[in-house]
Design an enzyme around this catalytic site. Structure first.
Site, PDB file in Angstrom:
ATOM      1  N   THR A  78      48.035 -11.601 -55.237  1.00  0.00           N
ATOM      2  CA  THR A  78      48.608 -11.546 -56.581  1.00  0.00           C
ATOM      3  C   THR A  78      48.810 -12.948 -57.148  1.00  0.00           C
ATOM      4  O   THR A  78      48.541 -13.200 -58.329  1.00  0.00           O
ATOM      5  CB  THR A  78      49.941 -10.786 -56.564  1.00  0.00           C
ATOM      6  OG1 THR A  78      49.722  -9.452 -56.085  1.00  0.00           O
ATOM      7  CG2 THR A  78      50.547 -10.717 -57.962  1.00  0.00           C
ATOM      8  N   ASP A 122      45.552  -4.257 -58.655  1.00  0.00           N
ATOM      9  CA  ASP A 122      46.061  -4.316 -57.283  1.00  0.00           C
ATOM     10  C   ASP A 122      45.753  -3.003 -56.568  1.00  0.00           C
ATOM     11  O   ASP A 122      45.725  -1.939 -57.196  1.00  0.00           O
ATOM     12  CB  ASP A 122      47.567  -4.579 -57.311  1.00  0.00           C
ATOM     13  CG  ASP A 122      48.092  -5.054 -55.974  1.00  0.00           C
ATOM     14  OD1 ASP A 122      47.260  -5.404 -55.102  1.00  0.00           O
ATOM     15  OD2 ASP A 122      49.318  -5.086 -55.799  1.00  0.00           O
ATOM     16  N   THR A 171      43.796  -4.367 -49.630  1.00  0.00           N
ATOM     17  CA  THR A 171      44.105  -4.607 -48.225  1.00  0.00           C
ATOM     18  C   THR A 171      43.110  -3.912 -47.311  1.00  0.00           C
ATOM     19  O   THR A 171      43.132  -4.138 -46.100  1.00  0.00           O
ATOM     20  CB  THR A 171      45.522  -4.107 -47.905  1.00  0.00           C
ATOM     21  OG1 THR A 171      45.620  -2.717 -48.269  1.00  0.00           O
ATOM     22  CG2 THR A 171      46.566  -4.890 -48.690  1.00  0.00           C
TER      23      THR A 171
END
Length: 362
Positions: A78, A122, A171
């Site tokens: 981020t 995200d 991730t």
């Protein structure tokens, strides 16, 4: 006044240009984030590659290629997205994959973007499939097809979009479909930080927070932060609290050790859950193997929590082994707990291969 949008995204430009705000937590978070790529600690390979991409885009006076950032949580994805927008001197819109469950959600966001704006997605791997397919076209041709009507009478109306840059963070890069992954012109993978880089981060952030430190206290925090800046920042705040309440307000080694012991973070960075997993494996199940669900019940947590929060670090540090029949404790796990492994297994059971396939230990 709010910087949010009806489509659940929001403009984070204010967090970059002016970190001041009404909420203390947001002010602290913004203050700790680096604002320029040159100030971003660690990750030298990704930093140099990304710097080249951004500089070339500035010289061409065009938006850079879309950027995909992957890696474990808390490593700075981020922060890098915000740095990209700051380096390009463009606003940034932030949303997440779980918030985009319909193609219409994404269309609303894309249609409101300005030229050169940065769209940060995200957890992009959790985006709904219809929205993914719309994003393909938007990233490649800068247009979306809005469907009007239903059934045979439905009509696709093409909507042109100004050039923009998508920054995706994930991730679990392996869950991204190949067509989406291929549309990113630059892919950067963030690795865990070494203690020297973490010490630099702790020192910098302590200065921003007005905390007096000693090198020994900083090293103590860096060594217990599991290679993750987010954890280092959290531990820094807790040690600051301890030093202010029980000490002289100086973050030295004594304050750091006492505070981290109080918050159940040992010298190797293992927390309460990590040690509970190892204790269950060694004391209750003789070192394993034991299934994930059984292990989760033994420590009073959900299987997903054990698998995603505790297990990656334990495997990376060599305390836990994933076998076809379940989880097993290594010799390092027995030694860390001060226990002697059974003589017939030495903490590493030799297991036959399970030909049944499927998820480990389920």
């Amino acid at each position: 006044m709010t910087d949010g949008y009806d489509d659940e995204s929001y403009d984070a430009t204010a967090r970059i240009v002016d970190p001041g705000g009404d909420e203390e937590e947001r002010r602290i978070e913004a203050a700790l984030r680096p604002k320029k790529l040159a100030d971003f600690p660690g990750q030298p390979r990704v930093r140099d590659q990304l710097g080249l991409v951004l500089e070339a885009a500035r010289r061409r006076q065009k938006p850079p290629d879309h950027v995909l950032l992957s890696g474990p949580p808390g490593l700075g994805k981020t922060s890098l997205a915000m740095i990209i927008a700051a380096e390009l001197e463009q606003p940034i819109r932030i949303t997440s994959g779980p918030a985009i469950q319909h193609a219409g959600d994404l269309a609303a966001i894309l249609s409101s973007l300005a030229e050169g704006e940065v769209l940060f997605l995200d957890e992009i791997h959790r985006m709904a499939r219809p929205a993914e397919e719309m994003l393909y076209l938007a990233m490649e041709d800068f247009r979306v097809d809005v469907i009007v009507g239903k059934g045979p009478g439905a009509t696709a109306i093409p909507l042109e979009l100004p050039p923009f840059t998508v920054v995706g963070a994930t991730t679990r890069a392996g869950l991204l479909p190949a067509p989406l992954r291929d549309r990113f012109g630059f892919t950067g993978h963030l690795d865990f930080y070494d203690p020297a880089d973490l010490a630099q981060i702790v020192t910098r952030n302590a200065g921003l927070l007005g905390i007096e430190t000693t090198p020994q206290g900083v090293d103590e925090i860096a060594g217990r932060s599991r290679g993750t800046p987010r954890i280092a920042n959290r531990l820094l705040r807790r040690v600051r609290d301890y030093a202010q309440v029980h000490g002289a307000g100086v973050l030295d080694r004594g304050a750091a050790r006492a505070a981290l012991d109080l918050f159940d973070v040992d010298e190797q960075g293992l927390d309460r859950l990590d040690r509970a997993v190892l204790e269950a494996l060694c004391r209750r199940f003789g070192g394993g193997p034991v299934g994930l669900s059984t292990l989760a019940v033994a420590v009073g947590e959900e299987p997903d929590t054990v698998e995603t929060v505790s297990e990656p670090y334990l495997v990376r540090e060599g305390y836990l082994v994933r076998t076809p029949r379940g989880r097993a404790a290594s010799a390092a796990a027995w030694a860390h707990l001060g226990l002697t492994p059974p003589p017939d297994t030495t903490g590493m059971p030799q297991l036959p291969i399970d030909e049944g396939g499927g998820r480990f230990g389920d």
